[in-house]
Structure formats: C-alpha cells, structure tokens
Design an enzyme around this catalytic site. Sequence first.
Site, PDB file in Angstrom:
ATOM      1  N   HIS A 259     -42.663  22.366 -29.274  1.00 29.98           N
ATOM      2  CA  HIS A 259     -42.719  23.697 -29.875  1.00 29.98           C
ATOM      3  C   HIS A 259     -41.585  24.598 -29.399  1.00 29.98           C
ATOM      4  CE1 HIS A 259     -44.033  27.959 -29.926  1.00 29.98           C
ATOM      5  NE2 HIS A 259     -44.407  27.649 -31.150  1.00 29.98           N
TER       6      HIS A 259
ATOM      7  N   GLY B 159      -0.976   4.312 -24.054  1.00 31.00           N
ATOM      8  CA  GLY B 159      -1.601   5.051 -22.956  1.00 31.00           C
ATOM      9  C   GLY B 159      -0.522   5.748 -22.163  1.00 31.00           C
TER      10      GLY B 159
ATOM     11  N   ARG C  92     -12.269   0.745 -25.724  1.00 31.14           N
ATOM     12  CA  ARG C  92     -11.524   0.093 -24.643  1.00 31.14           C
ATOM     13  C   ARG C  92     -12.524  -0.543 -23.678  1.00 31.14           C
ATOM     14  NH1 ARG C  92      -8.210   4.016 -20.923  1.00 31.14           N
ATOM     15  NH2 ARG C  92     -10.264   4.210 -19.942  1.00 31.14           N
TER      16      ARG C  92
ATOM     17  N   CYS D 218      -3.428   7.378 -27.245  1.00 29.04           N
ATOM     18  CA  CYS D 218      -4.686   7.941 -26.764  1.00 29.04           C
ATOM     19  C   CYS D 218      -4.535   8.570 -25.380  1.00 29.04           C
ATOM     20  CB  CYS D 218      -5.782   6.872 -26.740  1.00 29.04           C
ATOM     21  SG  CYS D 218      -5.385   5.439 -25.722  1.00 29.04           S
TER      22      CYS D 218
ATOM     23  N   ARG E  28     -14.455   5.194 -24.373  1.00 31.60           N
ATOM     24  CA  ARG E  28     -14.406   4.612 -23.029  1.00 31.60           C
ATOM     25  C   ARG E  28     -15.766   4.079 -22.603  1.00 31.60           C
ATOM     26  NH1 ARG E  28     -12.144   9.794 -22.474  1.00 31.60           N
ATOM     27  NH2 ARG E  28      -9.869   9.852 -22.244  1.00 31.60           N
TER      28      ARG E  28
ATOM     29  N   ASN F  86      -0.514   8.035 -19.996  1.00 31.90           N
ATOM     30  CA  ASN F  86      -0.747   8.301 -18.568  1.00 31.90           C
ATOM     31  C   ASN F  86      -0.220   7.154 -17.711  1.00 31.90           C
ATOM     32  OD1 ASN F  86      -2.098  10.432 -19.685  1.00 31.90           O
ATOM     33  ND2 ASN F  86      -4.131   9.866 -18.958  1.00 31.90           N
TER      34      ASN F  86
END
Length: 830
Positions: free
Chosen positions: A455, A735, A612, A785, A545, A737
């Site tokens: 509720h 990627g 991945r 990505c 991920r 990074n």
Amino acid sequence: MTNTGRKRRFYKPGSNFYYQKEVFSLDKRTAFILWFDQLGIEDVPLVGGKNASLGEMYRMLTPKGVKIPNGFAVTAYAYAYLLEHAGIKDKIRDVLKDLNTSDMENLAERGHKVRQLIRSAEFPPELKSQILAAYRDLCGSYNRDRRDVDVAVRSSATAEDLPDASFAGQQETYLNIKGDQQIIDACKKCFASLFTNRAISYRVDKGFDHFSIGLSIGIQKMVRSDLASSGVMFSIDTESGFKEAVLVTSAYGLGENVVQGAVNPDEYYVFKTTLKMGFKPIITKKVGEKSLRMIYDVQGSKGTTKNVSVPEDERRHFALNDEEVLTLARWACIIEDHYSAKAGHFKPMDMEWAKDGQSGQLFIVQARPETVVSKKDLTKIEEYTLKEKGKVLAVGRSVGQKIGQGTAHVIRSVKDIGLFRKGEVLVTEMTDPDWEPIMKIASAIVTNRGGRTCHAAIISRELGIPCIVGTNDGTQTIKDGELVTVSCAEGDEGHVYQGQMKYDVKRTDLSTLPQLKTQIMMNVGNPEEAFELSFLPNEGVGLAREEFIINSYIKAHPIALIEYAKQSPEIKKQIDEISFGYDDKTLFFIDKLAQGVATIAAAFYPKKVILRFSDFKTNEYANLLGGQAYEPKEENPMIGWRGASRYYKDGYKAGFGLECKAIKKVRDEMGLTNLELMIPICRTVSEGRKVLAEMEKYGLKRGENGLKVNVMCEVPSNCILADQFLQIFDGFSIGSNDLTQFTLACDRDSQLVADIYDERNDAVKTLIRQAIQTANRMNKYIGICGQAPSDYPEFAQFLVEAGIHSLSLNPDSIVRTRLAIAETEKKLFR
C-alpha cells in the site's frame, strides 16, 4: 419491489452434477444479484471495477486458461435500495454537511456516525433473501449437499479504477466468511466501508460527490491460499514504467499481508516478449523475508483470520516455483492483452493471485488497470543526484527515484495521525488506506515492512513522493523530530540519511534531442538501473559488465563455490548465508549471473547488448568470499593474470565455465539472443582462439544461434594486428582506459604517474584511428566503451571524425555528449 425470474442449470467443471442459479429477467440496472458470467467490463456503473473485471475475465479469459473462482455481485442498485428503504440517505447528508477532511478529528467523527447508520440499517427482506439464495447456489456449485462454503466478501465501488483516480483499496474486504449470518454481516460492513475515513477524504480530494458513487459487493469462493501462498502482480514495472516486464510478488498465506505491506514478499520479474515466444525468461528472483502468514482462525466464531509467524528456514525459500511464476506471468500477459484490445491502447494491469493449498491450483482473484506509472511521460526525465552522503539511519527498497527531506515523525498507530504536519517525513511500521489523509502531505515515507507492491509503495507512486519500504527497523533507528534525507536516487536500495544532504535535480526533455548518424550506446553495470536507463536515447548497450553482478549478488569466488566441500566451516557458513535455497552452489552462481545479465539484455531488447566476460584482477578476485585460496599474489595485478589469460588456464577455467553456462541460459532458455559477448585483455591472436575453443565446450559457438563474439581493443597488439584479430572475432570495442595505460606504460591506478595518463595523447589516438580504419575496411563492428568519450566531448568528436560506428557512454553523459556529436556531424555530413 418484486422480482420474477427463471432458473437455469449450470454445470460445475470437474463434477458430475448441475446446480440451479436464479437469473432475473429484469433490467440489469434494477437487479440485486448478478453472477460473474452475466457481467462485463462495461458494467462498472452497476457492480464497480472489481466485480466488472471479475465478470469480464470469468466470461472471456477462462476459455484461454486463466482460472477465476466463481461468484456473484450484490449490485450498486442494492446499495441504493438499502439506503432508500432504510430511510438513512438524508441522515447521511446531514452528518456530512459540515465535514472538514483537513481536521482528522472531524473526519473520524463524521465517518464513524455514517458507518453506524449503515451497519444499523435493517436489510429489506427481498434483498436479504436474494443474497442468501445466491450464496446457497454458489455452495451448490462446490458441494453436492449445498453445505456452506467459505467466501471472500469484497467491496467494489462504482468509480473504481477510473483513468484519473484509483479507488482501489478504499473499501473493505472480509475473508473466510461462511454461513448466512456471516454473509449478511459482511455485506453490511462492506456497504458501510464506502464511508471509511480514507474513502471520504479521497473522494473530497478527487472532487467526487459522496452520493455519485455506489458500492457493489463481490462474493467469491475463497481460494485456500492460507495453506499455500498468494500475492500481487503487475504487467508493467511499477518503478520505471518499463512495459515488457511482469512483476510478481509472493508470500505465504492469504494475500492481505502483501496488499497491506505487512510482509516483505518475494519478487520475480518475467520478460514478456520472449515469454510469449515460448521461452522461460525469469530475469530476476529475490527472496523476501515473509515473516508472517495469514491463515484461517479456526477457533474464531465469526469467520476471522489471524497472522502466525513463519519459521526462519521457511522464510528463506521462495513461495513459488519457477513454473508457477511463469504461469502467472503468462496469465498477466493474457489479461493485459485482453484489456488493451478492448480499450484500443496499451493498458497495463494490477492483479491479485492466490494458490489453493488443497488443489495446488493457481487463481486470479482480482484485476484492475494500473493507474500511476502507465501515465508517466517518458519523454521528460528527472534525474535526482545526491551530492553528499552522511550517516545512514535506515536502508530498504526504493520506490521511485526521487529525494525528499524533512523532520522525521515516527508514528506507530493510526490513531496518532492527527499529530502529523505537512512536509514531515512519515516513519511507521506499515500503512493501509487509513493513513492516506496524511500520506498526501508527507515529504517522504519510510516503513519497516512491505515490498514494492504494498500500500505505501502504491500510494507514494500516485502522490509522486519518495518512499522506502521494508527497512525492518526504521522506527527504531530514526529518531522522532530529527532532520533526515530520504534518497531513492541510488538504485534499488534506498537510504535514509541523518541531516539534510545536498542534492541536484536535472530535468531533460528527450523529445528535443537531435538525431545522429553515430550510434550512441550505453555502459551498464547495475541491473537494477537497467529498466530506467532504457528510456534514455540509445542504440543498445556497448558494455555490460559482469563485475557488479558478481560483487553485489554472488559475492563468492566461483572456484570456492565449485569446491564448496573443501572450504573451512567459516567460509561454508558465509556461502550458505548468501546462497540459501541452493544445495548446488555452482547453480547459485549460474542463476544469479544469468538473472543479472538477462535483466540488462531484456531492458534494451531487441537492441544489442554486448556483455564483457569478467575482468577482475587477481587482487579483486581474492577479495571475493573464499578467493584468497585461489589467487596468486602479483606485484602489479593491472598488467598481470586478468582477462582472456584466465579463461583457458587451470587456475580459473572452471570458473569461466560457470560464466559460459550462465550466458547460455540467458540466450537459450530465456530467448535473449540480442546478447553478444566480448573478451577482455586478449593479448595475442592464439589466446583468442583458445578462449573461443573453451567457450565452445559449453555450447557458446560463434555464429550458432546468431551468437556474435567481440574482443576488447585495449592492448596495443590489438590495434597493430587488428586485421588478424578481426578474422576470428565479429568486432572490436575500444577500451580507452587500458589502451592508454598500456600505450604510455603508466599504471592507471597510480597517482605517481597520473599526470602522464591521458587518453587524448597522440600515440593513443594514432592506435585508435588505425583500429577504426582496419575494422571499417573489413566491414566489422567498431565501437568504444572506455571512459574518455564520457569525460571529454572533444575526444568523442575525434572518434566520430575517425569513422567509429558507436560510442558507449556512461548514462550521465548521454545528453551532453549527444549534443556535442550533433555539432561534429553537422560539419562532417553537411
């Protein structure tokens, strides 16, 4: 009034006898009794929303396999007839003439007087006799000797479930009613419940005249869910408005506990699209506390019910098995499709179900339109962001995505609601419709008990205020009178913070965003955010991920689960705690990973979702439960045993096998073939072949059932030998990074070389451009990505100019980056 009618014979399925049922030849509008098979949804003015819907389903959907318990309606005309013949209509008007719903004492006094008038009224003999005759016929349909059967007696207001107002839950329901006297008493109480305090207040708020609404009563054979389970389900996600999911909640015993929020129920999500294709897509399963079970009070003399405690071990098991969940979800789809076709537009439904513990059969006992989230304008989004965090006072399930603040007011009993003031945060055990007069003036709501269909959750959505349910101890940990911040903006888990935390609200009109040639995809790690994120403009998920799912839901090292028998007593105890209900601990890993991945794949279906495989480093794997025993110590895990190298080597390949089994379940059993796969840190082409061979052992063969396998482009060798990698893989996802780290030889976790680390370095950009050119020449997918496009709009522009197919961005940068890319495309493509 006189009624002349005729009898007709009805056959009870599964039996060898017929029973008699009175069918009156008078106009429906002046009938006291109408059976479910005489009703349709067009009869709301005669029998209210609940009964009209039950009749519609009983007539139209029983042939399609949806099971509805039989019953009949005491009509709204009967209610009006009672008021008229008892001579109390004018008395009710007189009581309500100086009504003030803002004054709790005034409201309570007026409501009590009106209810007393109705409960004290004598039923006209002709009305009473017809109700009891119909009850006797219902008994005859279930018992050869026509002995008393137990029934549910439910109120059904004639204004229920209108598009702009939901009257559901405003009136009363009585369960386990049996025998003539109990039937009449329950009917009187139902008629009187049209004037409960909350119903009076709600009508005034919505601008309805008290006498423009009638009340019908549904008398329906009880389903013995007191011996099994029951719950609520929605054919739409109640938080985000995602249309392709059925939410099923379940608890032990009669369903009032789930409806009222007295228990924290189990939750299941089923993906409708592939369910209709014949798959079994249970994409989420969460076990609830289910601490109470409502059962028949066999010692009670008035057909009452009572709550009993559920044993600890039983609470940790699901109240439904998977096949039962799928059956209910299929029925939800049938019901939704029927009402949508009848309305001529999408019409999601709110349904109550029950399982009979004697027969083992499932039944739908109520269905009504969902009236809150389905009206949400999905082109205009509000993003609440908490800018700071403080001491957490309570944690529970988020309802909505907003943040609210105010002075906490802890109220333990409904009799004290008159003390509540506008703008305060309501903190209580649970709410029911009696609390609604103050819920509408609260800045936020926090309850100890209840799930996302209780509720408090339903009303807070309707009111548009943040709510956290199921905190268990909020009334103890939050002090009355202290300033608090109630945050539902941090995912599925809601937090109550001490003090007033700073937060921002960002509002975006998605309909004004420009269309692009470059595909904008999204990075998604948390399945609990997937439904909401799916409404942002996107072309799918470029990076899903596994790490968040493993860290948050599984928590244990996969090899520790495989070798559960070898673990220490302490590790076993901790594994048992997180995997209760699973004797096979490897199945726990497979199911939880599959459900998390499937939720993301379903949210964006049929757009592609690129998953991945796990990319933990050895120190991160070691932090998982039991992981210390299976992970080597590395001086620099960032460039050590991670990614593809783990998947085919003895130290981890059995764990990779569990990952593969989970993915196969998502694609083959749940039908989510939009899921593509991606291999991280694949240093050499031969390593790529070894991983593909390992995947094939578990039924994941590239090309079969449309399976695409991509590879991360994050090691310089990937760019230099791009043509060789793309001969064995379907595409690249850059990627940035790790590619920056490996190109510039600087650990991206090290502060000592942080000033050197920069994705915009020319060496990094040269490698990226080379990879893009090779992929385009070979007609292979190429996306990115990494973090760079989300952080630096100019880097995103460079990628577009280089010819990249897609950018996969963090959700919070979608709008900003989209606008920047639009400017770049104007220059490139004009």
